[in-house]
Design an enzyme around this catalytic site. Structure first.
Site, PDB file in Angstrom:
ATOM      1  N   LYS A 122       1.210  -1.256  -0.111  1.00  0.00           N
ATOM      2  CA  LYS A 122      -0.174  -0.214  -0.004  1.00  0.00           C
ATOM      3  C   LYS A 122       0.746   1.270  -0.606  1.00  0.00           C
ATOM      4  CE  LYS A 122      -4.838   1.129   0.236  1.00  0.00           C
ATOM      5  NZ  LYS A 122      -5.568   0.012  -0.265  1.00  0.00           N
ATOM      6  N   ASP A 162      -6.925   4.480  -4.985  1.00  0.00           N
ATOM      7  CA  ASP A 162      -7.800   4.625  -3.588  1.00  0.00           C
ATOM      8  C   ASP A 162      -8.247   4.986  -3.174  1.00  0.00           C
ATOM      9  OD1 ASP A 162      -8.123   2.718  -0.739  1.00  0.00           O
ATOM     10  OD2 ASP A 162      -7.066   4.062   0.451  1.00  0.00           O
TER      11      ASP A 162
HETATM   12  P1  NDP Z   1     -12.714   7.592  -2.880  1.00  0.00           P
HETATM   13  O1  NDP Z   1     -11.878   8.187  -2.742  1.00  0.00           O
HETATM   14  O2  NDP Z   1     -13.614   7.653  -4.661  1.00  0.00           O
HETATM   15  O3  NDP Z   1     -13.702   7.603  -2.193  1.00  0.00           O
HETATM   16  C1  NDP Z   1     -13.889   8.475  -0.427  1.00  0.00           C
HETATM   17  C2  NDP Z   1     -15.172   8.449  -0.250  1.00  0.00           C
HETATM   18  O4  NDP Z   1     -15.063   8.387   1.165  1.00  0.00           O
HETATM   19  C3  NDP Z   1     -15.609  10.046  -0.702  1.00  0.00           C
HETATM   20  O5  NDP Z   1     -16.978  10.394  -0.888  1.00  0.00           O
HETATM   21  C4  NDP Z   1     -14.749  10.807   0.820  1.00  0.00           C
HETATM   22  O6  NDP Z   1     -15.380  11.864   1.689  1.00  0.00           O
HETATM   23  C5  NDP Z   1     -15.244   9.647   1.864  1.00  0.00           C
HETATM   24  N1  NDP Z   1     -14.181  10.032   3.603  1.00  0.00           N
HETATM   25  C6  NDP Z   1     -12.824  10.217   2.464  1.00  0.00           C
HETATM   26  N2  NDP Z   1     -12.412  10.486   3.900  1.00  0.00           N
HETATM   27  C7  NDP Z   1     -13.123  10.510   4.965  1.00  0.00           C
HETATM   28  C8  NDP Z   1     -13.762  10.971   6.219  1.00  0.00           C
HETATM   29  N3  NDP Z   1     -12.132  11.107   7.170  1.00  0.00           N
HETATM   30  N4  NDP Z   1     -14.128  11.084   6.769  1.00  0.00           N
HETATM   31  C9  NDP Z   1     -15.084  10.719   6.308  1.00  0.00           C
HETATM   32  N5  NDP Z   1     -15.450  10.366   4.989  1.00  0.00           N
HETATM   33  C10 NDP Z   1     -14.510  10.368   4.282  1.00  0.00           C
HETATM   34  O7  NDP Z   1     -12.170   6.497  -2.164  1.00  0.00           O
HETATM   35  P2  NDP Z   1     -13.028   5.320  -2.298  1.00  0.00           P
HETATM   36  O8  NDP Z   1     -14.088   4.826  -2.762  1.00  0.00           O
HETATM   37  O9  NDP Z   1     -12.112   4.068  -3.456  1.00  0.00           O
HETATM   38  O10 NDP Z   1     -12.246   3.814  -1.185  1.00  0.00           O
HETATM   39  C11 NDP Z   1     -13.082   4.284  -0.442  1.00  0.00           C
HETATM   40  C12 NDP Z   1     -12.853   2.940   0.593  1.00  0.00           C
HETATM   41  O11 NDP Z   1     -12.916   1.645   0.212  1.00  0.00           O
HETATM   42  C13 NDP Z   1     -11.659   3.304   1.129  1.00  0.00           C
HETATM   43  O12 NDP Z   1     -11.742   2.507   2.680  1.00  0.00           O
HETATM   44  C14 NDP Z   1     -10.560   2.403   0.711  1.00  0.00           C
HETATM   45  O13 NDP Z   1      -9.819   1.689   0.643  1.00  0.00           O
HETATM   46  C15 NDP Z   1     -11.864   1.067   0.075  1.00  0.00           C
HETATM   47  N6  NDP Z   1     -11.169   0.544  -0.950  1.00  0.00           N
HETATM   48  C16 NDP Z   1     -11.066   0.947  -2.122  1.00  0.00           C
HETATM   49  C17 NDP Z   1     -10.996   0.001  -3.497  1.00  0.00           C
HETATM   50  C18 NDP Z   1     -10.672   0.629  -5.024  1.00  0.00           C
HETATM   51  O14 NDP Z   1     -10.908   0.136  -6.009  1.00  0.00           O
HETATM   52  N7  NDP Z   1     -10.864   1.567  -5.056  1.00  0.00           N
HETATM   53  C19 NDP Z   1     -10.844  -1.049  -2.694  1.00  0.00           C
HETATM   54  C20 NDP Z   1     -10.885  -1.661  -1.438  1.00  0.00           C
HETATM   55  C21 NDP Z   1     -10.809  -0.990  -0.291  1.00  0.00           C
HETATM   56  P3  NDP Z   1     -14.277  13.159   0.472  1.00  0.00           P
HETATM   57  O15 NDP Z   1     -14.698  13.148  -1.008  1.00  0.00           O
HETATM   58  O16 NDP Z   1     -15.013  14.490   1.198  1.00  0.00           O
HETATM   59  O17 NDP Z   1     -13.194  12.870   0.761  1.00  0.00           O
END
Ligand code: NDP
Length: 449
Positions: A122, A162
């Site tokens: 990561k 991510d």
């Molecule tokens: P994105 O950046 O596309 O979206 C993240 C979302 O979560 C946004 O809506 C963001 O809001 C919100 N967010 C991020 N940090 C915080 C926080 N501290 N408090 C509240 N909301 C928050 O990321 P992903 O959708 O790709 O990832 C989401 C989760 O899924 C993560 O935990 C990631 O590790 C996990 N994941 C992702 C994979 C992938 O293929 N993308 C694979 C496996 C797991 P804002 O826009 O305001 O930051």
């Protein structure tokens, strides 16, 4: 058992998220260690909790006003016993060594569950892409890759996206890698379709999470049809979780970002989801704007002084936390259970605190840990690597079918391991044990390295 946790805590006392992830796995695998004394003799816990390599570097970049900035870049190469390091890059101001080590550690077991040959890693940076222009993001990505390229490669370490790293960032990172190495190769996954990406990769994590939830429900002769679902986040994982829930007849009533959440009692239908995709992926706006367009919905601002998150306090059948780590605490878990939730499926990595997980397991909810439920993303990344190696592109149907097969297989693996170790239906134990056994057996085969 040597108190490995105490050793880890003493060595790196500030790495709270990493301690939490290690604690979860070590507690679950105690019965495996009891059955296999050779694991202890070869210091398997000490080895598996220590990254094979940690790379930390300076990332200088210039903003549009000509002002210089410096961020910190990281890559954690955690474990390569079953394949080259594989795992995403996160760009978010909260990124530090603890968060990336926890994510890399989880990734090792997740990748093992996919049945594909991928080790775990990561990386990322404390750079915040929010509010930056495309040119600023490009300059940052180029500077980040100007160091990272030395450490990665299609047979060594293959990063992906991510939080904060989507198609735009992968494009800039790939462009710089290609320029520096003078080779076009599958060194990153999540690439755009026109130049090496795989169909269904953007959808894979969200779709996979819903496929996993459907498998869990099927064990109770139930399905998604008609279920009211709470989804957090509004990024990649959340968007495609909503899309697949709609495909399967579910109703989704919430979405969030770090500023707050919306509650739409009428349900987020396809038109509303398309609006959210445009809002988030093209305009890079805030979820609050949803209520300007759909006035029947309510918006609640995030409030860090509360001891719970009101998003999780609505009547529902299922919850899909898909934003970030530790977003459901013990109080939220109590609220979910009181409101009738029977299934919690982790789209995000480690979104539930240990207290929340204990509540779900005590109540015998269908609870899927992220390392199993969100493995669809990395699984299709593995399929992207396979297509790149063959210089072929599979059809959407072909990739989606493989994704479904993989999610079914992970589900079954978790069930089998939970039954073998005396706690049938406990996916938490099942995922940790199955991932752990596969990785440590490979480590033993390969000697003390
Ligand atoms: P994105 O950046 O596309 O979206 C993240 C979302 O979560 C946004 O809506 C963001 O809001 C919100 N967010 C991020 N940090 C915080 C926080 N501290 N408090 C509240 N909301 C928050 O990321 P992903 O959708 O790709 O990832 C989401 C989760 O899924 C993560 O935990 C990631 O590790 C996990 N994941 C992702 C994979 C992938 O293929 N993308 C694979 C496996 C797991 P804002 O826009 O305001 O930051």
């Amino acid at each position: 058992m040597p108190d490995i946790l105490k050793t880890i805590e003493a060595r790196d006392p500030v790495e709270k998220e990493f301690h939490q992830a290690v604690h979860e796995v070590i507690e679950s695998v105690k019965p495996v260690l009891d059955r296999n004394p050779e694991y202890r003799h070869s210091a398997i816990l000490e080895r598996i909790t220590e990254p094979e390599r940690v790379i930390m570097f300076r990332v200088p970049w210039m903003d549009d006003q000509g002002m210089a900035h410096v961020n910190r870049g990281f890559r954690i190469e955690m474990n390569s016993s079953i394949g080259p390091y594989k795992g995403g890059l996160r760009f978010h101001p909260s990124v530090n060594l603890s968060i990336l080590k926890f994510l890399a550690f989880e990734q090792v077991f997740k990748n093992a569950l996919t049945t594909l040959s991928m080790g775990g890693g990561k990386g990322g940076s404390d750079f915040d892409p929010k509010g930056k222009s495309d040119n600023e993001v490009m300059r940052f990505c180029q500077s980040f890759m100007a160091e990272l390229f030395r450490h990665i490669g299609p047979n060594t370490d293959i990063p992906a996206g991510d939080i904060g790293v989507g198609a735009r960032e992968i494009g800039f990172l790939f462009g710089m890698y290609k320029k520096l190495r003078n080779e076009f190769t599958g060194v990153l996954t999540g690439k755009s379709l026109g130049w090496g990406g795989s169909l269904v990769r953007p959808e894979a994590t969200g779709y996979g999470s819903v496929y996993f939830a459907a498998e869990m429900l099927a064990t109770k002769e139930d399905n998604i049809e008609g279920k009211t679902c709470l989804v957090s986040g509004s990024g990649n994982v959340a968007q495609y979780t909503v899309e697949k829930l709609l495909d399967m007849g579910g109703k989704v009533v919430t979405l969030s970002d770090s500023s707050g959440f919306i509650y739409d009692e009428e349900g987020i239908d396809r038109d509303k989801l398309d609006y959210v995709k445009r809002l988030k992926n093209l305009r890079r706006g805030r979820i609050q704007e949803y209520i300007d367009k759909y006035s029947a919905a309510e918006y609640t601002e995030a409030d860090s002084t509360l001891d719970h998150n009101p998003l999780w306090n609505h009547p529902a059948d299922c919850a899909f936390p898909s934003a970030t780590q530790n977003e459901i605490n013990g109080k939220d878990a109590d609220n979910l259970i009181r409101n009738g939730v029977k299934l919690v499926c982790e789209g995000a990595n480690m979104p539930c605190t240990p207290e929340a997980i204990d509540r779900f397991l005590d109540q015998k909810l269908l609870y899927a840990p992220g390392k199993a439920a969100n493995a669809g993303g990395v699984a299709v990344s593995g399929l992207e690597m396979a297509q790149n190696s063959m210089r072929l592109n599979w059809t959407r149907e072909e990739v989606d079918e493989r994704l479904q097969i993989i999610m079914k297989s992970i589900h079954q693996t978790c069930l089998d391991a939970s039954a073998e170790y005396g706690d049938p239906g406990n996916y938490f134990i099942g995922a940790n044990i199955a991932g752990f056994v596969k990785v440590v057996n490979a480590m033993l085969d390969q000697g003390l390295v």
